[in-house]
Design a protein around this motif. Sequence first.
Motif, PDB file in Angstrom:
ATOM      1  N   ARG A  55       0.839  -1.188   0.000  1.00 15.37           N
ATOM      2  CA  ARG A  55       0.000   0.000   0.000  1.00 15.37           C
ATOM      3  C   ARG A  55       0.872   1.235   0.000  1.00 15.37           C
ATOM      4  O   ARG A  55       2.066   1.150   0.310  1.00 15.37           O
ATOM      5  N   VAL A  56       0.259   2.369  -0.334  1.00 15.74           N
ATOM      6  CA  VAL A  56       0.984   3.623  -0.211  1.00 15.74           C
ATOM      7  C   VAL A  56       1.385   3.763   1.258  1.00 15.74           C
ATOM      8  O   VAL A  56       0.592   3.452   2.141  1.00 15.74           O
ATOM      9  N   ASN A  57       2.586   4.204   1.526  1.00 11.15           N
ATOM     10  CA  ASN A  57       3.116   4.307   2.892  1.00 11.15           C
ATOM     11  C   ASN A  57       3.419   2.965   3.541  1.00 11.15           C
ATOM     12  O   ASN A  57       3.788   2.918   4.706  1.00 11.15           O
ATOM     13  N   HIS A  58       3.234   1.858   2.837  1.00 12.86           N
ATOM     14  CA  HIS A  58       3.583   0.550   3.399  1.00 12.86           C
ATOM     15  C   HIS A  58       4.365  -0.256   2.382  1.00 12.86           C
ATOM     16  O   HIS A  58       3.822  -1.138   1.726  1.00 12.86           O
ATOM     17  N   PRO A  59       5.657   0.052   2.251  1.00  9.97           N
ATOM     18  CA  PRO A  59       6.459  -0.686   1.274  1.00  9.97           C
ATOM     19  C   PRO A  59       6.754  -2.105   1.752  1.00  9.97           C
ATOM     20  O   PRO A  59       6.574  -2.421   2.925  1.00  9.97           O
ATOM     21  N   LEU A  60       7.190  -2.904   0.815  1.00  3.90           N
ATOM     22  CA  LEU A  60       7.669  -4.241   1.158  1.00  3.90           C
ATOM     23  C   LEU A  60       9.161  -4.105   1.407  1.00  3.90           C
ATOM     24  O   LEU A  60       9.899  -3.605   0.562  1.00  3.90           O
ATOM     25  N   ARG A  61       9.609  -4.528   2.590  1.00  7.69           N
ATOM     26  CA  ARG A  61      11.034  -4.400   2.901  1.00  7.69           C
ATOM     27  C   ARG A  61      11.692  -5.762   2.833  1.00  7.69           C
ATOM     28  O   ARG A  61      11.402  -6.639   3.641  1.00  7.69           O
ATOM     29  N   LEU A  62      12.572  -5.930   1.867  1.00  2.17           N
ATOM     30  CA  LEU A  62      13.341  -7.162   1.748  1.00  2.17           C
ATOM     31  C   LEU A  62      14.737  -6.883   2.289  1.00  2.17           C
ATOM     32  O   LEU A  62      15.035  -5.756   2.682  1.00  2.17           O
ATOM     33  N   ALA A  63      15.586  -7.896   2.263  1.00  2.90           N
ATOM     34  CA  ALA A  63      16.891  -7.738   2.900  1.00  2.90           C
ATOM     35  C   ALA A  63      17.590  -6.441   2.495  1.00  2.90           C
ATOM     36  O   ALA A  63      17.904  -5.617   3.330  1.00  2.90           O
ATOM     37  N   GLY A  64      17.816  -6.237   1.202  1.00  2.68           N
ATOM     38  CA  GLY A  64      18.559  -5.041   0.830  1.00  2.68           C
ATOM     39  C   GLY A  64      17.727  -4.039   0.054  1.00  2.68           C
ATOM     40  O   GLY A  64      18.192  -2.959  -0.281  1.00  2.68           O
ATOM     41  N   ASP A  65      16.502  -4.390  -0.256  1.00  2.00           N
ATOM     42  CA  ASP A  65      15.710  -3.551  -1.149  1.00  2.00           C
ATOM     43  C   ASP A  65      14.334  -3.301  -0.582  1.00  2.00           C
ATOM     44  O   ASP A  65      13.827  -4.054   0.236  1.00  2.00           O
ATOM     45  N   ARG A  66      13.752  -2.203  -1.042  1.00  3.95           N
ATOM     46  CA  ARG A  66      12.374  -1.910  -0.677  1.00  3.95           C
ATOM     47  C   ARG A  66      11.564  -1.793  -1.959  1.00  3.95           C
ATOM     48  O   ARG A  66      12.054  -1.276  -2.956  1.00  3.95           O
ATOM     49  N   VAL A  67      10.333  -2.301  -1.888  1.00  3.40           N
ATOM     50  CA  VAL A  67       9.460  -2.218  -3.052  1.00  3.40           C
ATOM     51  C   VAL A  67       8.274  -1.338  -2.684  1.00  3.40           C
ATOM     52  O   VAL A  67       7.631  -1.548  -1.652  1.00  3.40           O
ATOM     53  N   TYR A  68       8.003  -0.330  -3.506  1.00  2.14           N
ATOM     54  CA  TYR A  68       6.949   0.636  -3.220  1.00  2.14           C
ATOM     55  C   TYR A  68       5.870   0.592  -4.269  1.00  2.14           C
ATOM     56  O   TYR A  68       6.138   0.322  -5.436  1.00  2.14           O
ATOM     57  N   LEU A  69       4.673   0.908  -3.829  1.00  2.00           N
ATOM     58  CA  LEU A  69       3.570   1.101  -4.760  1.00  2.00           C
ATOM     59  C   LEU A  69       3.515   2.589  -5.085  1.00  2.00           C
ATOM     60  O   LEU A  69       3.278   3.411  -4.210  1.00  2.00           O
ATOM     61  N   LEU A  70       3.758   2.928  -6.330  1.00  2.00           N
ATOM     62  CA  LEU A  70       3.779   4.343  -6.690  1.00  2.00           C
ATOM     63  C   LEU A  70       2.464   4.815  -7.277  1.00  2.00           C
ATOM     64  O   LEU A  70       2.020   5.926  -7.039  1.00  2.00           O
ATOM     65  N   GLY A  71       1.862   3.970  -8.092  1.00  2.00           N
ATOM     66  CA  GLY A  71       0.631   4.420  -8.732  1.00  2.00           C
ATOM     67  C   GLY A  71      -0.041   3.263  -9.431  1.00  2.00           C
ATOM     68  O   GLY A  71       0.401   2.114  -9.332  1.00  2.00           O
ATOM     69  N   HIS A  72      -1.110   3.576 -10.104  1.00  2.00           N
ATOM     70  CA  HIS A  72      -1.800   2.515 -10.830  1.00  2.00           C
ATOM     71  C   HIS A  72      -2.527   3.109 -12.015  1.00  2.00           C
ATOM     72  O   HIS A  72      -2.626   4.322 -12.163  1.00  2.00           O
ATOM     73  N   GLY A  73      -3.014   2.234 -12.864  1.00  2.00           N
ATOM     74  CA  GLY A  73      -3.738   2.697 -14.040  1.00  2.00           C
ATOM     75  C   GLY A  73      -4.326   1.501 -14.768  1.00  2.00           C
ATOM     76  O   GLY A  73      -4.412   0.411 -14.197  1.00  2.00           O
ATOM     77  N   TYR A  74      -4.722   1.733 -16.015  1.00  4.34           N
ATOM     78  CA  TYR A  74      -5.415   0.673 -16.748  1.00  4.34           C
ATOM     79  C   TYR A  74      -4.686   0.326 -18.038  1.00  4.34           C
ATOM     80  O   TYR A  74      -4.040   1.164 -18.663  1.00  4.34           O
ATOM     81  N   ALA A  75      -4.847  -0.921 -18.397  1.00 11.58           N
ATOM     82  CA  ALA A  75      -4.328  -1.399 -19.672  1.00 11.58           C
ATOM     83  C   ALA A  75      -5.507  -1.962 -20.451  1.00 11.58           C
ATOM     84  O   ALA A  75      -6.144  -2.919 -20.003  1.00 11.58           O
ATOM     85  N   PRO A  76      -5.852  -1.367 -21.598  1.00  9.67           N
ATOM     86  CA  PRO A  76      -6.950  -1.924 -22.390  1.00  9.67           C
ATOM     87  C   PRO A  76      -6.488  -3.226 -23.067  1.00  9.67           C
ATOM     88  O   PRO A  76      -5.311  -3.365 -23.389  1.00  9.67           O
ATOM     89  N   ILE A  77      -7.410  -4.137 -23.229  1.00  7.67           N
ATOM     90  CA  ILE A  77      -7.080  -5.389 -23.927  1.00  7.67           C
ATOM     91  C   ILE A  77      -7.666  -5.294 -25.331  1.00  7.67           C
ATOM     92  O   ILE A  77      -8.878  -5.086 -25.495  1.00  7.67           O
ATOM     93  N   PHE A  78      -6.824  -5.398 -26.327  1.00 11.77           N
ATOM     94  CA  PHE A  78      -7.298  -5.370 -27.712  1.00 11.77           C
ATOM     95  C   PHE A  78      -6.960  -6.693 -28.384  1.00 11.77           C
ATOM     96  O   PHE A  78      -5.855  -7.223 -28.204  1.00 11.77           O
ATOM     97  N   THR A 127      -9.476  -6.506 -41.579  1.00  9.99           N
ATOM     98  CA  THR A 127      -8.920  -6.700 -40.236  1.00  9.99           C
ATOM     99  C   THR A 127      -9.908  -6.169 -39.210  1.00  9.99           C
ATOM    100  O   THR A 127     -10.463  -5.075 -39.382  1.00  9.99           O
ATOM    101  N   ARG A 128     -10.135  -6.961 -38.138  1.00 11.65           N
ATOM    102  CA  ARG A 128     -11.060  -6.506 -37.105  1.00 11.65           C
ATOM    103  C   ARG A 128     -10.301  -6.240 -35.808  1.00 11.65           C
ATOM    104  O   ARG A 128      -9.407  -7.007 -35.442  1.00 11.65           O
ATOM    105  N   VAL A 129     -10.662  -5.125 -35.157  1.00 12.21           N
ATOM    106  CA  VAL A 129     -10.021  -4.755 -33.889  1.00 12.21           C
ATOM    107  C   VAL A 129     -11.095  -4.757 -32.813  1.00 12.21           C
ATOM    108  O   VAL A 129     -12.067  -4.007 -32.906  1.00 12.21           O
ATOM    109  N   ARG A 130     -10.917  -5.630 -31.825  1.00 14.21           N
ATOM    110  CA  ARG A 130     -11.937  -5.737 -30.777  1.00 14.21           C
ATOM    111  C   ARG A 130     -11.378  -5.242 -29.445  1.00 14.21           C
ATOM    112  O   ARG A 130     -10.215  -5.502 -29.105  1.00 14.21           O
ATOM    113  N   PHE A 131     -12.214  -4.483 -28.722  1.00 15.30           N
ATOM    114  CA  PHE A 131     -11.857  -4.032 -27.368  1.00 15.30           C
ATOM    115  C   PHE A 131     -12.458  -5.022 -26.384  1.00 15.30           C
ATOM    116  O   PHE A 131     -13.678  -5.153 -26.302  1.00 15.30           O
ATOM    117  N   ASP A 132     -11.611  -5.724 -25.636  1.00 13.83           N
ATOM    118  CA  ASP A 132     -12.110  -6.793 -24.772  1.00 13.83           C
ATOM    119  C   ASP A 132     -12.376  -6.357 -23.348  1.00 13.83           C
ATOM    120  O   ASP A 132     -13.051  -7.063 -22.602  1.00 13.83           O
TER     121      ASP A 132
END
Lengths: 332, 531
Positions: free
Chosen positions: B272-295, B424-429
């Motif tokens: 979560r924001v303000n709650h990173p994952l702390r591993l031995a030497g590294d930290r993993v942060y959630l910075l943001g999010h968004g969407y990916a359309p499927i075509f 050619t057909r393009v479909r938004f899934d």
Amino acid sequence: MPVHVTLATYSDWMYAAALVIYIGALLLHAAQLAGRKARLPELVGVAAGSAERTGAPAQAEAPVAAGAPADPVEAAAPGIGRSERLGRMAVSLTVLGALVHAGSLLLRGLAVERVPWGNMYEFGSSICLVAVVTWLVVVRREPAVLRLGAFVLLPIVILLFTSGTLLYTKAAPLMPALQSYWIVVHVSAAVIASGVLLVAGVASLLFLARSANDRDGDRFARLARRLPAAGVLDRVAYRGTVFAFPVWTFAIITGAIWAETAWGRYWGWDPKETVAFVAWVIYAGYLHARATAGWRNGRAAWVNVAGFAVMVFNLFFVNLVVAGLHSYAGVG
Amino acid sequence: MGEAIGVLRNTWRGLTSMRTALVLLFLLALAALPGALLPQRSLNASKVDEYRAQHPALGPILERLGAFDVFASPWFAAIYLLLFVSLVGCLVPRTLDYARSARARPVGTPRNLARLPHHRAATVGLTPDEVVETANDRLRGWRVERRVEAGGAHTLSAEKGYLREVGNLVFHFALLALLVAFAVGKLFGYEGQVIVLANGGQFCNSGLLSYDSFRPGLRVDGTDLDPFCVRVDGFTADYDETTGQARSFSADLAYQDAADIEGGRWERSELRVNHPLRLAGDRVYLLGHGYAPIFTVTFPDGQQRTNTIQWRPMDPQTLLSEGATKFDPPGVTDAQQRRERQLAVTGLLAPTAFFDGSLLTSSFAEPRDPAVAVDVLRGDLGNDSGRGQSIFTVDQSMVETGRLVRVARQNLRPGEELTLDDGTRVRFDGVEQWASLQVSHDPAQLWVLVSALLVLAGLGVSLTIKRRRFWVRATPAQGHDLDGRTVVELGGLARTDQAGYGEEFARLATGVTTALDERAETERDARCRST
Ligand code: HEM
């Protein structure tokens, strides 16, 4: 997290009420100053026992006696003059204002179920409350500063007015980035330091006016004769800064700790961080200046004023104009 | 030769004087300011480009001065390095001085105590020796020294607050340590960002290439990173119904560290924001999010290709997004042919569609009713041009030169498709969520914290403790009627700037005089009885 609308509304009313009360106190302080015709010659004041009532001539500019910066009012008068009565009324009114003001913040906090310093409006309001409380503490400890009331209240009233209008933000929960207990520690430290430094900055500014006048009676004559002795102003500025500087250091350190959890690094030269650092360095410079021959008085006071200018700049310009990570502490 | 040494010595003296330190401090403050006022490349490179475009005359000059990279500029480094040289030059002799003074005896009593800022005098019926002894008892915690003067007066010098200097030294040394730790972090640390689809998308810290962007420290070459993997299994966001403001984000995470990778185990966590994952030497942060359309594109020969590519949010409030999903025609080996038939689906994506006429916007950040407004471009995407491409846009120069041509424009909801002139057909899934992660590595940050706390502690000690002195002089009283009485003089002086010794002095002086009076009384009683 729900917002309790009624509480929020009461909070807004109390905010407005506090502002009105402060303005009332400001006017009383102004009347107090208008009532003081003359800066009393210190030596005469002490010697004559009651210069205030004997009415020392307005143009008298006695040299400041070395080692005897006794305040004429304190030294002279067991009886209270009209202007001092006005001043004391103003202080009582300010106490009332501070209570209402604190109530407003408390209700805001209850309305949103969090600390009431989550956006610029609330931040500005909290800083003002700290500044007012600092002022009240200073007046209690050092009654000679009573005459400064108008000068201290003026910036506070302006800041409160600006916060309540331009920066006003409706009661709302915190955005995710701010949901952390570090907001309690980091922001409250920043608020306390800023509020105290406001009072110290005003004192330094007036110290400059007063000491310029001590050197040359024509300069700032109308202003300076209404001010307490330079030594008193300097002491208020110095003590305020000595108190606030470690608190400010603490605010920066906790900010860095929070940044490490929120943004992935403890320090990134984000505009807000940079200006906080600049202010810190300037205040460190102030404390150094106080220990450096040739810088002790006038120059040190200028440094303190510069430090305060940077704090104000950080609050307004960096939040509103320069976009950085902190901007979400936002407006509106 | 001697002259040269003289010059050197003077330079050194000048550099380590308080005044120089002060000037350097102000220079440092001044030099940092452009870092806040001008856009900085390290924070936002595109803002710098924008600024340079707006200020064609000033831009290059500022660039040359390093004003867009203040904190990496040589002049900024020069200032703080000089400051720290000055600091070392100042600290070493001060530490030695302190070590010497720590064992020194309090200084002698000034001849005229009445001249001091704090002073008190009394006459008591005790001998000078008894006076000094009594005062000595009252001054517990003080370093004291008793002396007898030529005229028969007994004196006591007391001093307190040696800790102030300790605090001050700790403060300055900790500043040095802070700078060193900061620098070590900059050398050996790194920071990288990567976008991972929140449908089981995976990231492994195996090297530079696994990142979308990577900022290595000077001594990091991207090999030898701590091995770990993370997998994003889902993403949830909670929004305020009326304002649309986000209340919380959370990524459902699985991760494995080096040992887990060997054993093929995954462990669960929540990011979560303000709650990173702390591993031995590294930290993993959630910075943001968004969407990916499927075509899904169905080519005329019946072959299908499905792509899920992240689009980037344009509006953080509603997550209206833009992007480009690119397709290569399947089974085409001839480069020339491929360059005529590549496809790009570009445009806008709204998680909750709101149409203003046919204009698509988004009314809410949650994917309640997603829709896309797309242009389909066909031709040469420019992948072979050798220029790097943004994954969010098509190469505009290809469009301008007519090598990439728009062949359709349409709004689509999930399941809807459009057909091109060649069949050619393009479909938004539909849409997938993605999470943007940051990995940070800073081996020295704990030392930065420790130094910072020492800075604070040293500061607290040095600002609250006063170095102060207290003197007693007991002189046999002279004059008739005064035989056997002693004149006691007390004096006080704070050695440092702080006002406020007055109250303590008054308390102490009163304590001493009261003790003297009491003792005088008991002595008198004792004498009465014995006679
Ligand atoms: C990174 C640069 C520096 C910073 C940020 C800094 C900061 C400070 C601060 C905040 C204080 C006041 C707190 C206290 O009294 O302990 C102070 C005091 C002091 N500093 Fe520094 N300092 C720096 C460099 C230096 C240098 C280069 C010197 C020597 C030339 C120096 C000499 C002193 C002395 C003598 C005091 C004690 C002043 C007093 O007795 O009130 N400092 N410093």
